[in-house]
Design an enzyme around this catalytic site. Structure first.
Site, short mmCIF file in Angstrom:
data_model
loop_
_atom_site.label_atom_id
_atom_site.label_comp_id
_atom_site.label_asym_id
_atom_site.label_seq_id
_atom_site.Cartn_x
_atom_site.Cartn_y
_atom_site.Cartn_z
N HIS A 1 0.81 -1.21 0.00
CA HIS A 1 0.00 0.00 0.00
C HIS A 1 0.85 1.26 0.00
O HIS A 1 1.94 1.29 0.55
CB HIS A 1 -0.89 0.06 1.26
CG HIS A 1 -1.72 -1.16 1.45
ND1 HIS A 1 -2.02 -1.66 2.69
CD2 HIS A 1 -2.32 -1.99 0.56
CE1 HIS A 1 -2.78 -2.73 2.57
NE2 HIS A 1 -2.97 -2.95 1.29
N TYR B 1 0.92 1.33 13.99
CA TYR B 1 1.32 2.32 13.00
C TYR B 1 1.07 3.71 13.58
O TYR B 1 -0.03 3.99 14.04
CB TYR B 1 0.47 2.23 11.73
CG TYR B 1 0.21 0.86 11.20
CD1 TYR B 1 0.92 0.38 10.10
CD2 TYR B 1 -0.77 0.04 11.75
CE1 TYR B 1 0.66 -0.88 9.59
CE2 TYR B 1 -1.03 -1.22 11.24
CZ TYR B 1 -0.32 -1.68 10.17
OH TYR B 1 -0.58 -2.91 9.66
#
Length: 194
Positions: A77, A145
């Protein structure tokens, strides 16, 4: 490599990507470790001439977490527009984390590098804007994240985890991918979008 207090900061093979590894304090109770330090992050990034958009600790606006079972692949991604910077760490278990530089002006454009992130080394990876990112769960795992922009689905870009142009050698047979990742485009299609 440089030591900043109890955190080791390492350059990687990819331009502007940094690996932060804390040195836990261990005693009979277990351990204590730092997972993020804004001053160490800012000092480490400031010492390097970033080729892309500069990122400071204060820019991080969102923390997210994923949980995956062994063999799952999430990726590859990236984001269009201004891209997305992130700090990635594996809080539980272990992952095989892969980055591909998609910044056309970078000296490492098109190159990839893999990293093992786990709950033993506590390393976390600084991924600047302009990189494809994905990982495979080597064990059941939780991945955290820290991201510098809110999520905008209209900026999502993806390349198939098994795209032959990328030649990523995942360490395990693939147990599952999301429908989005299963139908992701090619490296060549991504290059036409950038």
């Amino acid at each position: 490599m440089r030591h900043d207090g109890d955190v080791r900061v390492e350059n990687t093979e990819l331009e502007d990507v940094l690996l932060f590894t804390p040195e836990p304090f261990r005693d009979g109770r277990g351990l204590f470790t730092r997972t993020f330090d804004a001053q160490i992050f800012d000092d480490a990034v400031a010492r390097r001439a970033c080729s892309g958009r500069p990122v400071r600790a204060a820019d991080f606006v969102q923390d997210s977490q994923s949980r995956s079972v062994r063999g799952v692949i999430r990726g590859m991604h990236c984001r269009s527009g201004d891209g997305e910077a992130k700090l990635v760490r594996c809080a539980r278990g272990a992952i095989y984390d892969v980055l591909v530089d998609v910044r056309r002006t970078s000296t490492t454009f098109g190159r990839k590098q893999a990293f093992r992130l786990d709950d033993v080394s506590f390393s976390h990876l600084f991924v600047p804007p302009g990189f494809l990112h994905g990982f495979q769960a080597i064990t059941d795992c939780d991945v955290c994240y820290r991201i510098d922009r809110g999520h905008d689905p209209t900026e999502d870009l993806a390349v198939a985890y098994d795209d032959p142009s990328l030649r990523i050698e995942w360490p395990l047979p693939v147990s599952a991918v999301s429908p989005r990742d299963a139908s992701a485009g090619s490296w060549e299609a991504l290059l036409r979008c950038l």
